[in-house]
Design an enzyme around this catalytic site. Structure first.
Site, PDB file in Angstrom:
ATOM      1  CE  LYS A  67      -2.162  -1.444   3.713  1.00  0.00           C
ATOM      2  NZ  LYS A  67      -1.502  -2.753   3.819  1.00  0.00           N
ATOM      3  CB  THR A  68       3.673   2.360   2.226  1.00  0.00           C
ATOM      4  OG1 THR A  68       2.851   2.041   3.340  1.00  0.00           O
ATOM      5  CG2 THR A  68       4.420   3.644   2.484  1.00  0.00           C
ATOM      6  CG  ASP A 112       0.077   3.531   6.832  1.00  0.00           C
ATOM      7  OD1 ASP A 112      -0.783   2.832   6.262  1.00  0.00           O
ATOM      8  OD2 ASP A 112       1.151   3.078   7.268  1.00  0.00           O
ATOM      9  CB  THR A 161      -4.805  -3.344   7.867  1.00  0.00           C
ATOM     10  OG1 THR A 161      -5.085  -2.562   9.026  1.00  0.00           O
ATOM     11  CG2 THR A 161      -3.359  -3.193   7.494  1.00  0.00           C
ATOM     12  NE  ARG A 220       6.427  -3.990   6.056  1.00  0.00           N
ATOM     13  CZ  ARG A 220       5.253  -3.370   6.220  1.00  0.00           C
ATOM     14  NH1 ARG A 220       4.328  -3.922   6.969  1.00  0.00           N
ATOM     15  NH2 ARG A 220       5.029  -2.227   5.647  1.00  0.00           N
TER      16      ARG A 220
HETATM   17  P1  ADP Z   1       2.057  -1.854   3.294  1.00  0.00           P
HETATM   18  O1  ADP Z   1       2.071  -0.366   3.174  1.00  0.00           O
HETATM   19  O2  ADP Z   1       0.945  -2.508   2.546  1.00  0.00           O
HETATM   20  O3  ADP Z   1       2.127  -2.340   4.727  1.00  0.00           O
HETATM   21  P2  ADP Z   1       4.643  -1.662   1.982  1.00  0.00           P
HETATM   22  O4  ADP Z   1       4.264  -0.905   0.785  1.00  0.00           O
HETATM   23  O5  ADP Z   1       5.347  -0.924   3.072  1.00  0.00           O
HETATM   24  O6  ADP Z   1       3.372  -2.435   2.588  1.00  0.00           O
HETATM   25  O7  ADP Z   1       5.525  -2.917   1.475  1.00  0.00           O
HETATM   26  C1  ADP Z   1       6.555  -3.483   2.276  1.00  0.00           C
HETATM   27  C2  ADP Z   1       7.791  -3.715   1.435  1.00  0.00           C
HETATM   28  O8  ADP Z   1       7.527  -4.783   0.527  1.00  0.00           O
HETATM   29  C3  ADP Z   1       8.201  -2.542   0.545  1.00  0.00           C
HETATM   30  O9  ADP Z   1       9.171  -1.743   1.118  1.00  0.00           O
HETATM   31  C4  ADP Z   1       8.768  -3.164  -0.691  1.00  0.00           C
HETATM   32  O10 ADP Z   1      10.167  -3.358  -0.535  1.00  0.00           O
HETATM   33  C5  ADP Z   1       8.095  -4.500  -0.738  1.00  0.00           C
HETATM   34  N1  ADP Z   1       7.024  -4.528  -1.736  1.00  0.00           N
HETATM   35  C6  ADP Z   1       5.697  -4.380  -1.512  1.00  0.00           C
HETATM   36  N2  ADP Z   1       5.000  -4.518  -2.638  1.00  0.00           N
HETATM   37  C7  ADP Z   1       5.895  -4.747  -3.616  1.00  0.00           C
HETATM   38  C8  ADP Z   1       5.792  -5.007  -5.025  1.00  0.00           C
HETATM   39  N3  ADP Z   1       4.593  -5.070  -5.618  1.00  0.00           N
HETATM   40  N4  ADP Z   1       6.914  -5.189  -5.725  1.00  0.00           N
HETATM   41  C9  ADP Z   1       8.114  -5.169  -5.110  1.00  0.00           C
HETATM   42  N5  ADP Z   1       8.292  -4.957  -3.797  1.00  0.00           N
HETATM   43  C10 ADP Z   1       7.202  -4.762  -3.047  1.00  0.00           C
END
Ligand code: ADP
Length: 346
Positions: A67-68, A112, A161, A220
Site C-alpha cells: 500500500k505504501t 496510513d 488494513t 515485507r
Molecule cells: P504496506 O504499506 O501494505 O504495509 P509496503 O508498501 O510498506 O506495505 O511494502 C513493504 C515492502 O515490501 C516494501 O518496502 C517493498 O520493498 C516491498 N514490496 C511491496 N509490494 C511490492 C511489489 N509489488 N513489488 C516489489 N516490492 C514490493
C-alpha cells in the site's frame, strides 16, 4: 524523483528503513498486482493530459502487501511531492493543518491506517477532499464564526488494513478503491531476486523460490527472510545464498517448511491446548498470548485463515483438522470416532 516532506514523523524503525531502501520507485518496477498497477498507469497518464490532480485513492489489504509502495511510487510518476502521516497521529483537526497548508499543486497527502482517524478529523477533511477548502471555526459561543480557507488541489491517498472499519461517507469520497491481495510464489521469488541484486547478494534461483514459499504471500515478509538469509550467509559461510543455506537459515529462524513462524505456531498451540481448538474470541486469544489484539487480527490470523489452519465463525475462532495435524494432535472429531462403539461388529 518525488520529494518527501515529513512533518511530525517519528524516526522509523529498522524494518521501515529496510523497506524504504528496497521499495520500487516507479510503477513498472512494481512486481505483481498487475491490474492495480495498470489502472494507476492509466490514471497517471490521464492526470497529466488533463492537467488535473489524480483522484483520491484508497488502498486496502493486509500489512506488507504494497500500500505504501504504491503511494510512494505515484509522486515519482507524477513528478510531485508527498507528505506522509497516519490516522493515529491525527487526533484533532488542527493536526491536519500543517499538512494541508503545506500542499503543493497536484501533490500527494498519504494517510496510513486511515481507519484509525477520529470522526472529527474525518469530517474536517471532507470539504478538503471535495472542494479543496477547509472550514475553520474562530472563537466560540455567540462570537464564533467560520472562515473558509482554499487549498491547493491535491490527491489524498489513504491506506487501511481494515477496509470494513472505514465509514461509508469516507469510503465514498475516494475515486479509486484498490484492494491488494496476497502474492503468488512466483511473484515473491522475483521480488526476492530483484532485492538480492539491490543488496549485492548472490542467490540461487531455487533459494529465491524457497524464501518466497515461506513468506506468507507478503513482500515485507520476503524482504525480512531475505535479509536474514543474507546475514546468515555472511555470518556462517561465503555470503552466497544457496538453496541449502536458505533452508538452514530459515530453520534457524524457526520458520518451518509450510512458512509458519514461531508466532503462528504459538497461536495454534494456544487455540488447541488452552481452548480445546475453540471456538474462542480474539480478546481471549490475545490476552493468553500476551500480544495486542491488532497484531493478532491483522498479522497472524489472515495467513492462518488463508491456509485453512483456522476458521472464523460467529461463535469465534476454531482450529481446523489441518491445524491439529500440524501439531501432531488428534482432532476432537477423530478422537470421538476412535472410541469403540457398542454397535461395532467386533
Ligand atoms: P504496506 O504499506 O501494505 O504495509 P509496503 O508498501 O510498506 O506495505 O511494502 C513493504 C515492502 O515490501 C516494501 O518496502 C517493498 O520493498 C516491498 N514490496 C511491496 N509490494 C511490492 C511489489 N509489488 N513489488 C516489489 N516490492 C514490493
Amino acid at each position: 524523483m518525488a520529494r518527501e516532506k515529513t512533518l511530525g514523523a517519528s524516526p522509523p524503525p529498522d524494518d521501515k528503513n529496510r523497506d524504504a531502501a528496497l521499495r520500487p520507485k516507479l510503477l513498472k518496477e512494481v512486481i505483481g498486482q498487475r491490474n492495480v498497477a495498470e489502472r494507476l498507469e492509466i490514471a497517471v497518464r490521464a492526470s497529466k493530459i488533463l492537467n488535473e490532480p489524480l483522484g483520491h485513492i484508497l488502498f486496502d489489504g493486509p500489512p506488507g502487501l504494497g500500500k505504501t509502495t504504491f503511494a510512494t511510487v505515484l509522486p515519482n510518476e507524477l513528478g510531485t511531492s508527498i507528505q506522509m502521516t497516519s490516522g493515529p497521529a491525527l487526533s484533532k483537526p488542527a493536526d491536519l493543518l500543517p499538512f494541508l497548508t503545506n500542499l503543493e499543486e497536484s501533490s500527494i497527502l498519504f494517510i496510513d491506517e486511515i481507519h484509525r482517524m477520529p470522526r472529527v478529523v474525518e469530517e474536517f477533511i471532507y470539504p478538503a477532499m471535495e472542494d479543496f477548502r477547509i472550514d475553520i471555526v474562530l472563537g466560540d459561543g455567540v462570537n464564533a464564526r467560520t472562515i473558509s480557507m482554499h487549498l491547493k488541489r491535491f490527491t489524498l491517498i489513504g491506506a487501511t488494513t481494515r477496509g470494513g472499519m472505514l465509514s461509508g461517507p469516507m469510503r465514498d469520497r475516494f475515486k479509486m478503491r484498490e484492494h491488494l491481495d496476497y502474492y503468488s510464489v512466483e511473484e515473491l521469488a522475483t521480488i526476492v531476486k530483484v532485492n538480492a541484486a539491490k543488496l549485492n547478494t548472490t542467490i540461487a534461483d531455487a533459494a529465491c523460490v524457497e524464501i518466497a514459499r515461506r513468506s506468507r504471500g507478503t513482500p515485507r515478509v520476503a524482504n525480512a527472510r531475505l535479509h536474514w538469509c543474507r546475514i546468515y550467509a555472511v555470518g556462517t559461510a561465503d555470503g552466497v545464498i544457496s538453496l541449502d543455506l536458505a533452508e538452514r537459515a530459515l530453520l534457524q529462524q524457526e520458520v518451518d517448511p509450510t512458512g509458519l513462524d514461531k508466532n503462528d505456531r504459538r497461536y495454534l498451540e494456544v487455540l488447541v491446548d488452552v481452548f480445546g481448538g475453540g471456538p474462542t474470541g480474539a480478546d481471549a486469544m490475545a490476552a493468553t498470548m500476551n500480544i495486542a489484539v491488532d497484531t493478532l487480527t491483522d498479522e497472524i490470523e489472515p495467513y492462518l485463515l488463508r491456509e485453512q489452519f483456522l476458521i472464523r465463525t460467529p461463535r469465534g475462532r476454531t482450529a481446523t483438522a489441518k491445524a491439529f495435524q500440524l501439531l501432531g494432535k488428534l482432532h476432537p472429531e477423530e478422537s470421538k470416532s476412535d472410541k469403540p462403539s457398542l454397535f461395532d461388529p467386533d
